[in-house]
Design a protein around this motif. Structure first.
Motif, PDB file in Angstrom:
ATOM      1  N   ASP A   1      -1.891  -3.944  -9.220  1.00 24.62           N
ATOM      2  CA  ASP A   1      -2.237  -3.567  -7.802  1.00 24.62           C
ATOM      3  C   ASP A   1      -1.560  -2.263  -7.209  1.00 24.62           C
ATOM      4  OD1 ASP A   1      -3.057  -3.134  -5.092  1.00 24.62           O
ATOM      5  OD2 ASP A   1      -2.699  -5.073  -4.567  1.00 24.62           O
ATOM      6  N   GLY A   2      -2.366  -1.012  -7.253  1.00 25.70           N
ATOM      7  CA  GLY A   2      -1.512   0.172  -6.739  1.00 25.70           C
ATOM      8  C   GLY A   2      -0.976   0.111  -5.446  1.00 25.70           C
ATOM      9  N   HIS A   3      -1.535  -0.877  -4.541  1.00 26.35           N
ATOM     10  CA  HIS A   3      -1.178  -0.906  -3.088  1.00 26.35           C
ATOM     11  C   HIS A   3      -0.040  -2.009  -2.878  1.00 26.35           C
ATOM     12  CE1 HIS A   3      -4.137   2.217  -2.557  1.00 26.35           C
ATOM     13  NE2 HIS A   3      -4.999   1.351  -3.008  1.00 26.35           N
ATOM     14  N   ASN A   4       0.565  -2.571  -3.748  1.00 28.55           N
ATOM     15  CA  ASN A   4       1.476  -3.526  -3.699  1.00 28.55           C
ATOM     16  C   ASN A   4       2.832  -2.974  -4.352  1.00 28.55           C
ATOM     17  OD1 ASN A   4       3.277  -5.819  -3.982  1.00 28.55           O
ATOM     18  ND2 ASN A   4       1.495  -7.177  -4.496  1.00 28.55           N
ATOM     19  N   ALA A   5       3.488  -2.528  -3.247  1.00 28.92           N
ATOM     20  CA  ALA A   5       4.581  -1.649  -3.671  1.00 28.92           C
ATOM     21  C   ALA A   5       5.685  -2.539  -4.406  1.00 28.92           C
ATOM     22  CB  ALA A   5       5.298  -1.071  -2.344  1.00 28.92           C
ATOM     23  N   SER A   6       5.689  -3.965  -4.008  1.00 31.56           N
ATOM     24  CA  SER A   6       6.932  -4.836  -4.661  1.00 31.56           C
ATOM     25  C   SER A   6       6.391  -5.152  -6.227  1.00 31.56           C
ATOM     26  CB  SER A   6       6.978  -6.008  -3.750  1.00 31.56           C
ATOM     27  OG  SER A   6       7.235  -5.869  -2.578  1.00 31.56           O
ATOM     28  N   GLU A   7       5.401  -5.225  -6.413  1.00 31.09           N
ATOM     29  CA  GLU A   7       4.728  -5.473  -7.776  1.00 31.09           C
ATOM     30  C   GLU A   7       4.902  -4.151  -8.464  1.00 31.09           C
ATOM     31  OE1 GLU A   7       0.955  -7.791  -9.564  1.00 31.09           O
ATOM     32  OE2 GLU A   7       0.605  -5.862  -8.774  1.00 31.09           O
ATOM     33  N   LEU A   8       4.753  -2.926  -8.154  1.00 28.14           N
ATOM     34  CA  LEU A   8       4.824  -1.791  -8.730  1.00 28.14           C
ATOM     35  C   LEU A   8       6.296  -1.389  -9.162  1.00 28.14           C
ATOM     36  CD1 LEU A   8       2.501   0.596  -6.930  1.00 28.14           C
ATOM     37  CD2 LEU A   8       2.124  -0.432  -9.221  1.00 28.14           C
ATOM     38  N   GLU A   9       7.231  -1.764  -8.369  1.00 30.83           N
ATOM     39  CA  GLU A   9       8.642  -1.610  -8.271  1.00 30.83           C
ATOM     40  C   GLU A   9       9.127  -2.329  -9.351  1.00 30.83           C
ATOM     41  OE1 GLU A   9      10.906  -1.551  -4.553  1.00 30.83           O
ATOM     42  OE2 GLU A   9       9.114  -0.870  -3.443  1.00 30.83           O
ATOM     43  N   TYR A  10       8.605  -3.705  -9.405  1.00 31.49           N
ATOM     44  CA  TYR A  10       9.110  -4.485 -10.294  1.00 31.49           C
ATOM     45  C   TYR A  10       8.655  -4.158 -11.712  1.00 31.49           C
ATOM     46  CZ  TYR A  10       9.642  -9.120 -12.832  1.00 31.49           C
ATOM     47  OH  TYR A  10       9.922 -10.048 -13.757  1.00 31.49           O
TER      48      TYR A  10
END
Length: 638
Positions: free
Chosen positions: A251-260
């Motif tokens: 999900d490109g709008h889930n910053a926490s997931e992207l950072e992980y």
């Protein structure tokens, strides 16, 4: 004071809570929307990547790590957070910041971009430079799903395995064009692939197998087993087949997931492609509903006043071809992802089987058009001048060398305004004029545009019809072709205004410049008034008509809608020199100097390059002064 004003730049992002990150994303979108609606620019793409940019700047340090944006449409939030917040309201303005990444603009812009699909190749180059120089930083390329379809991007993907380097590709997919989300497996596989234990085990197995009899065979078996497990838990994809580890989609709008995921990628020892799914135009309802229309927008400030009347050149060209296609079913239209920009929606709707949008694949499009022409069709290639540069080899080898009847409707020729350096259409004349079999033309109004399309259809040879950005001027009346021209031949130059002693040659947009220069001379009581000639055909040059003008006038000025070097003016000056014994006229060339012209309004770019009526008259006045100085000693001698 908003959160964005307190943050100022990326260095403080890591201190923010998830709730504050969400607030900041909203404020970034507000700033981007307000500035782009005022100044114009690429709106929907940048709105869709706000969380992606925030995650990149929390995970990587752009003062050390190299973050490359493909094209740059999605980089506005990046610009704001890397030291350009105070100047963001100058976006795409004269003297302001560019709408694209620019190395000279900021130390955080690591590669200039404007044309698509360069980021992966540039990232591989940066990664190899890092390896050879013994550095340890990360290299990240952010590329959109549309840009990935270009051949240049595929060439980089094909070489990624051979490069044997660490590089992170981020595929920003706003259309779900590759594969559906596969839930928790995406995160699980990324974590597994990047874990120190997995990488240690992989290296231990490899080292052990190498020391055992038939060890390589055992390693191959283990590798096949790993591949078999991967096909069970996630769908096959081209990236894994090219030995680029694929993670996602996320999900490109889930910053926490992207950072992980980015933190995992930083620990990974091989090339990895991270697939993120975003919503183009996120946070701005109009853009979310119609992302195509809001990909690039024109200024909406109150100061712009009502919309200009009349057709744009793009509309006039598409209308002309549509009318021709109604009468000739051989006519087909091709575009490289610019259906809306080239105003081909109606053609596509009226003739869906004769319209071809090939995506961002200009080289393929031109060779495909050549095949269509060889097969008996009459293709019209609608392409911006700046993008035609990407298919020069195909135009030369596949179209012109075979003398195939392909018409190139070259839009956005000349100065284009706020898109700036990467999008100026200033090269096409200089590189197309030497190409055998190619006819290069430029209409001055809608009437001559239609005549040139009809001539191209009847020609049986390749023709380039170049026209500028903006509105079509009112019909420009002429006195007809020169006496040396062929009546009824729309390629013959025409006298737009009769005069004496000096002659002004224009074509396309510069015909209007030369008419305004003549009027400037009249208003300044600068006599005699010049003759104004519309060249129309820049290649082959109409030498018979040129001879007539150069032998009946003492001075000629050619105004170029492109670079002075390599343009039509240079060719006319060379012709004048070749007939020096019979032609008294000296030739001056007024065109774009040897610079890359920055962004701004076209009128500002004209002023910067000296393409003004006053400068035309000034050039003639200086010629007159020189002529008088040279004549004075002769008068004294007599």
């Amino acid at each position: 004071m908003g959160l964005l004003e307190k943050i100022r730049d990326y260095s403080s992002l890591k201190d923010l809570s998830p709730d504050e990150m969400e607030i900041l994303a909203g404020e970034l979108r507000e700033m981007i929307t307000s500035v782009v609606l005022k100044n114009g620019g690429h709106l929907a793409s940048s709105l869709g990547t706000v969380e992606l940019v925030l995650s990149l700047l929390r995970s990587f340090d752009p003062s050390r790590d190299k973050i490359l944006f493909d094209v740059g449409h999605q980089a506005y939030a990046y610009k704001i957070l890397t030291g350009r917040m105070d100047r963001f309201d100058t976006l795409r303005q004269w003297g302001g910041i560019s709408g694209f990444p620019k190395r000279r603009e900021s130390e955080y812009d690591h590669f200039d971009a404007g044309h698509s699909s360069t980021s992966l190749s540039a990232a591989l180059g940066y990664a190899k430079a890092r390896d050879i120089m013994g550095n340890k930083h990360h290299v990240v390329a952010v590329i959109g799903d549309a840009s990935l379809l270009n051949g240049l991007a595929f060439e980089a993907l094909n070489y990624t395995r051979e490069s044997n380097t660490r590089v992170i590709y981020v595929l920003n997919d706003n259309t779900m064009s590759i594969s559906p989300r596969v839930g928790g497996f995406a995160t699980h596989l990324a974590r597994l692939s990047s874990s120190s234990g997995y990488n240690w085990l992989k290296k231990a197995i490899k080292d052990s197998c190498a020391s055992l009899p038939r060890g390589q065979a055992l390693e191959n078996v283990l590798g096949k087993l790993k591949d078999h497990i991967k096909t069970i838990v996630k769908p096959l994809n081209i990236f894994d087949e090219m030995d680029i580890n694929y993670w996602g989609p996320f999900d490109g709008h889930n910053a926490s997931e992207l950072e992980y995921v980015f933190e995992l990628a930083k620990r990974y020892d091989r090339p990895v492609l991270i697939h993120v799914v975003t919503v183009k135009g996120r946070g701005y309802e109009e853009a979310e509903k119609n992302p195509t229309a809001f990909h690039g927008v024109s200024p909406r400030s109150a100061s712009t006043g009502p919309a200009p009347a009349g057709k744009t050149w793009s509309e006039a060209a598409s209308d002309a071809v549509l009318e021709m296609a109604e009468k000739d079913d051989r006519i087909v239209c091709l575009t490289a992802a610019m259906k809306c920009g080239s105003k081909l929606d109606e053609f596509a709707s009226r003739f869906p089987d004769r319209f071809f949008d090939v995506g961002i694949s200009e080289s393929h499009m031109v060779t495909m058009a050549a095949g269509m022409a060889a097969g008996g069709l009459r293709p019209v290639v609608f392409i911006y001048s700046t993008f035609l540069q990407r298919a020069m080899d195909q135009l030369v080898h596949d179209v012109c060398m075979q003398n195939l009847p392909v018409i190139f409707a070259v839009d956005r020729a000349g100065l284009v305004g706020e898109d700036g350096e990467t999008h100026q259409g200033l090269f096409d004349i200089a590189w197309s004029r030497p190409v055998p079999n190619l006819c290069v033309t430029a209409p001055r109004d809608e009437g001559t545009l239609r005549e040139l399309f009809e001539t191209g259809l009847q020609s049986g040879s390749p023709m380039m019809i170049r026209f500028p950005r903006g509105r079509v001027p009112e019909s420009v009346k002429t006195s007809g072709p020169l006496s040396g021209g062929t009546p009824g031949n729309c390629l013959s130059p025409e006298v737009v205004a009769a005069g004496e002693d000096w002659v002004l040659f224009g074509y396309g947009r510069t015909v209007d410049l030369m008419l305004r220069a003549r009027e400037h001379a009249r208003e300044s009581a600068f006599l005699p008034l010049p003759t104004v000639v519309d060249l129309k055909c820049l290649k082959p040059l109409p030498v018979g008509e040129l001879r007539e003008m150069l032998t009946t006038h003492s001075f000629a000025i050619v105004a170029e809608d492109g670079y002075a070097e390599g343009g039509a003016g240079e060719a006319i000056a060379a012709f004048a020199e070749s007939i020096r014994g019979e032609a008294p006229a000296d030739v001056a060339v007024l065109g774009i100097p040897d610079i890359f012209v920055p962004q701004g309004k076209v009128c500002e770019q004209d002023e910067y390059c000296g393409l003004t009526p006053g400068n035309v008259v000034k050039i003639y006045a200086e010629h007159q002064k020189r002529a008088h100085r040279q004549a004075a000693p002769l008068e004294g001698a007599r």
